[in-house]
Motif scaffolding. Structure first.
Motif, PDB file in Angstrom:
ATOM      1  N   MET A 256      -9.931   6.518   0.467  1.00  0.00           N
ATOM      2  CA  MET A 256      -8.772   6.110  -0.296  1.00  0.00           C
ATOM      3  C   MET A 256      -8.548   4.606  -0.198  1.00  0.00           C
ATOM      4  O   MET A 256      -8.012   3.998  -1.102  1.00  0.00           O
ATOM      5  N   ASP A 257      -8.959   3.979   0.909  1.00  0.00           N
ATOM      6  CA  ASP A 257      -8.800   2.543   1.079  1.00  0.00           C
ATOM      7  C   ASP A 257      -9.630   1.769   0.069  1.00  0.00           C
ATOM      8  O   ASP A 257      -9.188   0.757  -0.464  1.00  0.00           O
ATOM      9  N   LYS A 258     -10.855   2.238  -0.195  1.00  0.00           N
ATOM     10  CA  LYS A 258     -11.717   1.536  -1.147  1.00  0.00           C
ATOM     11  C   LYS A 258     -11.125   1.577  -2.547  1.00  0.00           C
ATOM     12  O   LYS A 258     -11.215   0.611  -3.298  1.00  0.00           O
ATOM     13  N   LYS A 259     -10.506   2.684  -2.886  1.00  0.00           N
ATOM     14  CA  LYS A 259      -9.913   2.821  -4.211  1.00  0.00           C
ATOM     15  C   LYS A 259      -8.744   1.852  -4.387  1.00  0.00           C
ATOM     16  O   LYS A 259      -8.613   1.204  -5.433  1.00  0.00           O
ATOM     17  N   ASN A 260      -7.904   1.736  -3.364  1.00  0.00           N
ATOM     18  CA  ASN A 260      -6.773   0.808  -3.427  1.00  0.00           C
ATOM     19  C   ASN A 260      -7.243  -0.637  -3.454  1.00  0.00           C
ATOM     20  O   ASN A 260      -6.678  -1.467  -4.169  1.00  0.00           O
ATOM     21  N   ALA A 261      -8.267  -0.947  -2.661  1.00  0.00           N
ATOM     22  CA  ALA A 261      -8.803  -2.307  -2.655  1.00  0.00           C
ATOM     23  C   ALA A 261      -9.412  -2.651  -4.006  1.00  0.00           C
ATOM     24  O   ALA A 261      -9.243  -3.770  -4.514  1.00  0.00           O
ATOM     25  N   LEU A 262     -10.128  -1.708  -4.604  1.00  0.00           N
ATOM     26  CA  LEU A 262     -10.724  -1.932  -5.920  1.00  0.00           C
ATOM     27  C   LEU A 262      -9.635  -2.124  -6.970  1.00  0.00           C
ATOM     28  O   LEU A 262      -9.735  -3.012  -7.826  1.00  0.00           O
ATOM     29  N   ARG A 263      -8.585  -1.336  -6.888  1.00  0.00           N
ATOM     30  CA  ARG A 263      -7.477  -1.462  -7.842  1.00  0.00           C
ATOM     31  C   ARG A 263      -6.794  -2.820  -7.687  1.00  0.00           C
ATOM     32  O   ARG A 263      -6.488  -3.487  -8.683  1.00  0.00           O
ATOM     33  N   ALA A 264      -6.560  -3.249  -6.452  1.00  0.00           N
ATOM     34  CA  ALA A 264      -5.915  -4.541  -6.218  1.00  0.00           C
ATOM     35  C   ALA A 264      -6.803  -5.689  -6.693  1.00  0.00           C
ATOM     36  O   ALA A 264      -6.319  -6.662  -7.287  1.00  0.00           O
ATOM     37  N   GLY A 265      -8.100  -5.597  -6.442  1.00  0.00           N
ATOM     38  CA  GLY A 265      -9.019  -6.632  -6.902  1.00  0.00           C
ATOM     39  C   GLY A 265      -9.086  -6.705  -8.412  1.00  0.00           C
ATOM     40  O   GLY A 265      -9.108  -7.799  -8.991  1.00  0.00           O
ATOM     41  N   ALA A 266      -9.109  -5.545  -9.071  1.00  0.00           N
ATOM     42  CA  ALA A 266      -9.148  -5.528 -10.533  1.00  0.00           C
ATOM     43  C   ALA A 266      -7.851  -6.095 -11.110  1.00  0.00           C
ATOM     44  O   ALA A 266      -7.874  -6.843 -12.100  1.00  0.00           O
ATOM     45  N   LEU A 267      -6.727  -5.785 -10.494  1.00  0.00           N
ATOM     46  CA  LEU A 267      -5.447  -6.313 -10.955  1.00  0.00           C
ATOM     47  C   LEU A 267      -5.394  -7.827 -10.799  1.00  0.00           C
ATOM     48  O   LEU A 267      -4.958  -8.549 -11.707  1.00  0.00           O
TER      49      LEU A 267
END
Length: 93
Positions: free
Chosen positions: A1-12
């Motif tokens: 779940m951490d990778k998904k949040n990090a990817l979302r934050a990076g994309a944002l």
């Protein structure tokens, strides 16, 4: 779940940065505004003195004044000479 949040934050962050770059207008440095009267430019030496040497000198003066005017007592300073340890510790058996 951490990778998904990090990817979302990076994309944002990347999307926000890209949109800001696309929406910002380029600087019009060649077109003067009415009443604009710029002075002479700074030389390399003046620029380095103003933006590099002056802040370093100001930092050094402030740090020197803090060290010279330090009035705290020696017993309150944490150094290797005034750390007290219990020499006769008793173990519970």
């Amino acid at each position: 779940m951490d990778k998904k949040n990090a990817l979302r934050a990076g994309a944002l962050a990347a999307g926000t940065t890209l949109m800001m770059l696309l929406m910002s207008s380029p600087a019009s440095a060649l077109v003067r505004d009415d009443g604009d009267d710029p002075g002479p430019g700074l030389s390399v030496i003046e620029t380095l003195g103003l933006y590099v040497i002056a802040p370093i000198a100001l930092f050094a003066v402030i740090a020197g004044l803090v060290m010279v005017l330090d009035r705290s007592q020696e017993k309150h300073r944490v150094t290797s000479t005034n750390i007290k340890t219990k020499a006769n510790a008793q173990s519970k058996a």
